[in-house]
Design a protein around this motif. Sequence first.
Motif, PDB file in Angstrom:
ATOM      1  N   THR A  51       3.415 -43.391  29.497  1.00 16.21           N
ATOM      2  CA  THR A  51       4.857 -43.240  29.282  1.00 16.21           C
ATOM      3  C   THR A  51       5.129 -42.532  27.959  1.00 16.21           C
ATOM      4  OG1 THR A  51       5.290 -45.237  30.574  1.00 16.21           O
ATOM      5  CG2 THR A  51       7.058 -44.479  29.131  1.00 16.21           C
ATOM      6  N   LEU A  52       4.378 -42.880  26.935  1.00 14.15           N
ATOM      7  CA  LEU A  52       4.531 -42.232  25.630  1.00 14.15           C
ATOM      8  C   LEU A  52       4.230 -40.741  25.735  1.00 14.15           C
ATOM      9  CD1 LEU A  52       5.041 -42.351  22.585  1.00 14.15           C
ATOM     10  CD2 LEU A  52       2.627 -42.956  22.307  1.00 14.15           C
ATOM     11  N   HIS A  53       3.166 -40.380  26.439  1.00 15.01           N
ATOM     12  CA  HIS A  53       2.833 -38.964  26.601  1.00 15.01           C
ATOM     13  C   HIS A  53       3.924 -38.215  27.370  1.00 15.01           C
ATOM     14  CE1 HIS A  53      -1.158 -38.610  24.831  1.00 15.01           C
ATOM     15  NE2 HIS A  53      -1.371 -39.853  25.249  1.00 15.01           N
ATOM     16  N   ARG A  54       4.471 -38.856  28.396  1.00 10.62           N
ATOM     17  CA  ARG A  54       5.572 -38.230  29.144  1.00 10.62           C
ATOM     18  C   ARG A  54       6.782 -38.029  28.237  1.00 10.62           C
ATOM     19  NH1 ARG A  54       6.672 -41.775  34.124  1.00 10.62           N
ATOM     20  NH2 ARG A  54       8.384 -40.317  34.405  1.00 10.62           N
ATOM     21  N   ALA A  55       7.086 -39.036  27.414  1.00 12.96           N
ATOM     22  CA  ALA A  55       8.229 -38.939  26.497  1.00 12.96           C
ATOM     23  C   ALA A  55       7.995 -37.839  25.463  1.00 12.96           C
ATOM     24  CB  ALA A  55       8.473 -40.284  25.818  1.00 12.96           C
ATOM     25  N   LEU A  56       6.788 -37.758  24.938  1.00 15.61           N
ATOM     26  CA  LEU A  56       6.470 -36.699  23.970  1.00 15.61           C
ATOM     27  C   LEU A  56       6.654 -35.319  24.599  1.00 15.61           C
ATOM     28  CD1 LEU A  56       3.331 -38.124  22.143  1.00 15.61           C
ATOM     29  CD2 LEU A  56       5.467 -37.424  21.055  1.00 15.61           C
ATOM     30  N   GLY A  57       6.275 -35.202  25.850  1.00 15.39           N
ATOM     31  CA  GLY A  57       6.419 -33.927  26.550  1.00 15.39           C
ATOM     32  C   GLY A  57       7.864 -33.509  26.741  1.00 15.39           C
ATOM     33  N   ARG A  58       8.764 -34.457  26.732  1.00 13.74           N
ATOM     34  CA  ARG A  58      10.191 -34.154  26.925  1.00 13.74           C
ATOM     35  C   ARG A  58      10.932 -33.900  25.615  1.00 13.74           C
ATOM     36  NH1 ARG A  58      11.963 -38.327  31.776  1.00 13.74           N
ATOM     37  NH2 ARG A  58      10.348 -37.661  33.223  1.00 13.74           N
ATOM     38  N   LEU A  59      10.279 -34.114  24.493  1.00 12.46           N
ATOM     39  CA  LEU A  59      10.902 -33.828  23.194  1.00 12.46           C
ATOM     40  C   LEU A  59      11.072 -32.330  23.010  1.00 12.46           C
ATOM     41  CD1 LEU A  59       8.988 -36.115  20.648  1.00 12.46           C
ATOM     42  CD2 LEU A  59      11.367 -36.331  21.332  1.00 12.46           C
ATOM     43  N   SER A  60      12.021 -31.969  22.170  1.00 13.48           N
ATOM     44  CA  SER A  60      12.140 -30.558  21.799  1.00 13.48           C
ATOM     45  C   SER A  60      10.853 -30.155  21.064  1.00 13.48           C
ATOM     46  CB  SER A  60      13.354 -30.345  20.898  1.00 13.48           C
ATOM     47  OG  SER A  60      13.162 -31.002  19.659  1.00 13.48           O
ATOM     48  N   ALA A  61      10.542 -28.872  21.099  1.00 15.43           N
ATOM     49  CA  ALA A  61       9.307 -28.381  20.474  1.00 15.43           C
ATOM     50  C   ALA A  61       9.256 -28.741  18.988  1.00 15.43           C
ATOM     51  CB  ALA A  61       9.183 -26.877  20.661  1.00 15.43           C
ATOM     52  N   GLU A  62      10.372 -28.594  18.291  1.00 15.95           N
ATOM     53  CA  GLU A  62      10.414 -28.898  16.855  1.00 15.95           C
ATOM     54  C   GLU A  62      10.151 -30.383  16.595  1.00 15.95           C
ATOM     55  OE1 GLU A  62      14.013 -29.192  13.916  1.00 15.95           O
ATOM     56  OE2 GLU A  62      13.439 -27.084  14.107  1.00 15.95           O
ATOM     57  N   ASN A  63      10.779 -31.249  17.375  1.00 15.75           N
ATOM     58  CA  ASN A  63      10.582 -32.689  17.183  1.00 15.75           C
ATOM     59  C   ASN A  63       9.165 -33.115  17.544  1.00 15.75           C
ATOM     60  OD1 ASN A  63      13.115 -33.113  16.166  1.00 15.75           O
ATOM     61  ND2 ASN A  63      13.971 -33.895  18.066  1.00 15.75           N
ATOM     62  N   ARG A  64       8.627 -32.536  18.612  1.00  6.72           N
ATOM     63  CA  ARG A  64       7.255 -32.853  19.000  1.00  6.72           C
ATOM     64  C   ARG A  64       6.284 -32.422  17.892  1.00  6.72           C
ATOM     65  NH1 ARG A  64       7.547 -31.275  23.818  1.00  6.72           N
ATOM     66  NH2 ARG A  64       7.133 -29.086  23.428  1.00  6.72           N
ATOM     67  N   GLU A  65       6.506 -31.227  17.342  1.00  4.32           N
ATOM     68  CA  GLU A  65       5.638 -30.709  16.289  1.00  4.32           C
ATOM     69  C   GLU A  65       5.635 -31.625  15.065  1.00  4.32           C
ATOM     70  OE1 GLU A  65       4.933 -26.578  13.804  1.00  4.32           O
ATOM     71  OE2 GLU A  65       6.977 -27.085  14.408  1.00  4.32           O
ATOM     72  N   VAL A  66       6.811 -32.042  14.620  1.00  7.50           N
ATOM     73  CA  VAL A  66       6.879 -32.851  13.411  1.00  7.50           C
ATOM     74  C   VAL A  66       6.257 -34.231  13.641  1.00  7.50           C
ATOM     75  CG1 VAL A  66       9.188 -33.882  13.651  1.00  7.50           C
ATOM     76  CG2 VAL A  66       8.335 -33.298  11.394  1.00  7.50           C
ATOM     77  N   LEU A  67       6.390 -34.781  14.847  1.00  6.84           N
ATOM     78  CA  LEU A  67       5.766 -36.075  15.134  1.00  6.84           C
ATOM     79  C   LEU A  67       4.248 -35.965  15.243  1.00  6.84           C
ATOM     80  CD1 LEU A  67       8.122 -37.932  17.635  1.00  6.84           C
ATOM     81  CD2 LEU A  67       7.780 -38.337  15.194  1.00  6.84           C
ATOM     82  N   ILE A  68       3.781 -34.904  15.851  1.00  5.57           N
ATOM     83  CA  ILE A  68       2.331 -34.721  15.949  1.00  5.57           C
ATOM     84  C   ILE A  68       1.723 -34.576  14.557  1.00  5.57           C
ATOM     85  CG2 ILE A  68       0.532 -33.097  16.695  1.00  5.57           C
ATOM     86  CD1 ILE A  68       2.234 -32.710  19.264  1.00  5.57           C
ATOM     87  N   LEU A  69       2.375 -33.789  13.716  1.00  4.38           N
ATOM     88  CA  LEU A  69       1.852 -33.598  12.358  1.00  4.38           C
ATOM     89  C   LEU A  69       1.888 -34.889  11.544  1.00  4.38           C
ATOM     90  CD1 LEU A  69       3.438 -30.132  11.472  1.00  4.38           C
ATOM     91  CD2 LEU A  69       1.043 -30.617  12.017  1.00  4.38           C
ATOM     92  N   SER A  70       2.980 -35.637  11.658  1.00  7.57           N
ATOM     93  CA  SER A  70       3.135 -36.826  10.813  1.00  7.57           C
ATOM     94  C   SER A  70       2.433 -38.056  11.363  1.00  7.57           C
ATOM     95  CB  SER A  70       4.615 -37.140  10.589  1.00  7.57           C
ATOM     96  OG  SER A  70       5.232 -37.529  11.796  1.00  7.57           O
ATOM     97  N   ARG A  71       2.464 -38.252  12.663  1.00  9.47           N
ATOM     98  CA  ARG A  71       1.941 -39.501  13.224  1.00  9.47           C
ATOM     99  C   ARG A  71       0.534 -39.388  13.787  1.00  9.47           C
ATOM    100  NH1 ARG A  71       5.713 -40.773  10.420  1.00  9.47           N
ATOM    101  NH2 ARG A  71       7.272 -42.310  10.991  1.00  9.47           N
ATOM    102  N   PHE A  72       0.213 -38.246  14.391  1.00 15.87           N
ATOM    103  CA  PHE A  72      -1.097 -38.114  15.024  1.00 15.87           C
ATOM    104  C   PHE A  72      -2.110 -37.430  14.104  1.00 15.87           C
ATOM    105  CE2 PHE A  72       1.891 -38.537  18.527  1.00 15.87           C
ATOM    106  CZ  PHE A  72       1.328 -39.598  19.211  1.00 15.87           C
TER     107      PHE A  72
END
Length: 111
Positions: A51-72
């Motif tokens: 579910t988390l991966h599906r939700a990440l896929g639905r984020l805007s590109a900018e929001n996904r990028e900032v979360l990947i950089l900061s959290r992952f």
Amino acid sequence: MDVPLGPQRAGRPRQEEPPQHPPRRRAGLCRENRGGTRADDALQREQEVATLHRALGRLSAENREVLILSRFQELKYEEIARVMNTTEGAVKVRVHRALNELKTIYLRIEN
């Protein structure tokens, strides 16, 4: 001359007890509420990750990028600011907004 006794002696910072909070649990997920097994817990975890991966896929590109950089990738906000050519304050705001958007999408998918 009065000399304080105990934990507040001059020159020593006072050590405070950390606040005691009850553990945070989502309704229906704790073992005692479900009577679950380890297999049930593993399956539940897999479903939450999917579910988390599906939700990440639905984020805007900018929001996904900032979360990947900061959290992952666990970059510091200062490093992310350099990568994204922006300020540290702007990164903090973007992470906050991205997490809120992710939460909203996750809860929609889950229900």
